[in-house]
Design an enzyme around this catalytic site. Structure first.
Site, PDB file in Angstrom:
ATOM      1  CE  LYS A 178      20.157  -7.716 -41.879  1.00 35.89           C
ATOM      2  NZ  LYS A 178      20.662  -6.665 -41.041  1.00 35.89           N
ATOM      3  CG  HIS A 215      29.337  -3.307 -42.931  1.00 38.34           C
ATOM      4  ND1 HIS A 215      29.349  -4.133 -41.833  1.00 38.34           N
ATOM      5  CD2 HIS A 215      28.329  -2.424 -42.725  1.00 38.34           C
ATOM      6  CE1 HIS A 215      28.414  -3.758 -40.987  1.00 38.34           C
ATOM      7  NE2 HIS A 215      27.764  -2.730 -41.493  1.00 38.34           N
ATOM      8  CE  LYS A 228      28.981 -13.309 -43.664  1.00 39.03           C
ATOM      9  NZ  LYS A 228      30.185 -13.710 -42.968  1.00 39.03           N
ATOM     10  N   GLY A 236      29.607   0.788 -38.355  1.00 41.04           N
ATOM     11  CA  GLY A 236      30.801   0.108 -37.871  1.00 41.04           C
ATOM     12  C   GLY A 236      30.559  -1.332 -37.457  1.00 41.04           C
ATOM     13  CE1 TYR A 237      32.644  -5.625 -32.844  1.00 42.91           C
ATOM     14  CE2 TYR A 237      31.147  -7.184 -33.888  1.00 42.91           C
ATOM     15  CZ  TYR A 237      32.157  -6.904 -32.986  1.00 42.91           C
ATOM     16  OH  TYR A 237      32.680  -7.925 -32.222  1.00 42.91           O
ATOM     17  CG  LEU A 238      33.039  -1.915 -40.866  1.00 42.25           C
ATOM     18  CD1 LEU A 238      34.075  -1.285 -41.792  1.00 42.25           C
ATOM     19  CD2 LEU A 238      31.647  -1.367 -41.156  1.00 42.25           C
TER      20      LEU A 238
END
Ligand code: AMP
Length: 281
Positions: free
Chosen positions: A149, A37, A184, A31-33
């Site tokens: 990543k 993502h 990122k 999450g916290y895309l």
């Protein structure tokens, strides 16, 4: 787009899609895309009729001293990003849905997981393999998407899929970066202003290493030393590791040849960041 919290709801939906003959892609996330993502979801939407995004901050891959509690969460924003990207379903379970009381089965890989991030985070990959296995069993996707990543994670998952005969295609996706080169990451939100500025050193140092190799350098030690020295120019940077390994075996190499992974983990202040490049000579 649906958001569901239980294994049963996912199973029911996937079964219905299967009845219609639809293919299913899975994008596992915490999450916290961000755009990284999103690139995985985009690839999954391109390749599959339906896409499931799991949003789950998996407790078993965090050691007690790590950032499980403070890990950023924002399901509403995540849902908007997933919907805009064309995902069909978000699976957002509570920890108790994934790990019932008395839970005691773990997937432990004996190679690949003891080096690089596994050295600093000894239980990490056991947690990753366990949760990803569970997600594979719950969603039964045709394809699953992982970012380069986390290159070691990608290699570990590929190896696990082969070892445990999962009938799932693993698709690796390139690293998405900020304009200044910083990879990122949801953890970038931890960085204070000055830390954020200095965090660019990971990608810059790797770029310099890559350039050395392009110019003909074949000694791994020389490349690692150059990368280390570049990172050390930043006062807030504290190196966890700078390694060059064979990308199949994850064994250290001295002479650069074949497919190899150059990977770094660096604390910027208290935040641990990772970055890498893969090259074939
Ligand atoms: P996470 O939510 O950090 O566990 O990441 C979920 C998936 O997104 C993993 O497969 C990551 O490798 C991938 N991912 C995270 N950041 C990036 C990025 N900057 N570029 C590409 N993939 C990424």
């Amino acid at each position: 787009m649906q958001i569901v919290n239980t294994v049963e709801e996912v199973r029911r939906q996937v079964k219905a899609w299967r009845k219609e003959g639809l293919s299913v892609g899975l994008v596992p996330t915490m999450g916290y895309l961000h755009e990284g993502h999103k690139s995985l979801i985009d690839a999954a939407v391109r390749d599959n009729d339906r896409v499931v995004v799991s949003v789950f901050v998996n407790p078993t891959q965090f050691a007690p001293n790590e950032d499980l509690e403070s890990y950023p969460r924002d399901l509403e924003r995540d849902a908007a990003l997933c919907e805009a990207a064309g995902a069909s379903l978000i699976f957002h379970p509570e920890p108790s849905e994934m790990y019932h009381e008395g839970y005691s089965t773990f997937v432990d890989m004996r190679t690949l997981t003891q080096v690089l991030c596994g050295k600093t985070r000894p239980i990490h990959f056991s947690g990753v393999c366990t949760v990803v296995s569970k997600l594979f069993h719950i969603v039964t996707p045709d394809r699953a998407y992982f970012g380069q990543k986390d290159a070691q994670q990608l290699a570990v998952i590929r190896h696990m899929v082969e070892d445990l005969n999962f009938d799932i295609e693993i698709v690796g996706c390139p690293i998405i970066r900020e304009e200044d080169g910083l990879a990122k990451s949801s953890r970038n939100t931890y960085l204070k202003e000055e830390e954020r500025k200095q965090a660019v050193i990971l990608s810059q140092a790797l770029k310099e290493g890559q350039e050395l190799i392009r110019q003909g350098e074949r000694n791994a030690e020389t490349v690692k030393k150059a990368i280390r020295e570049k990172i050390e120019t930043m006062p807030l940077a504290n190196i966890d590791y700078v390694e060059i390994v064979n990308f199949k075996t994850f064994e250290n190499i001295t002479e650069l040849q074949g497919e190899f992974l150059t990977a770094v983990a660096v604390y910027i202040g208290k935040t641990r960041l990772i970055d890498n490049f893969i090259m074939t000579l």
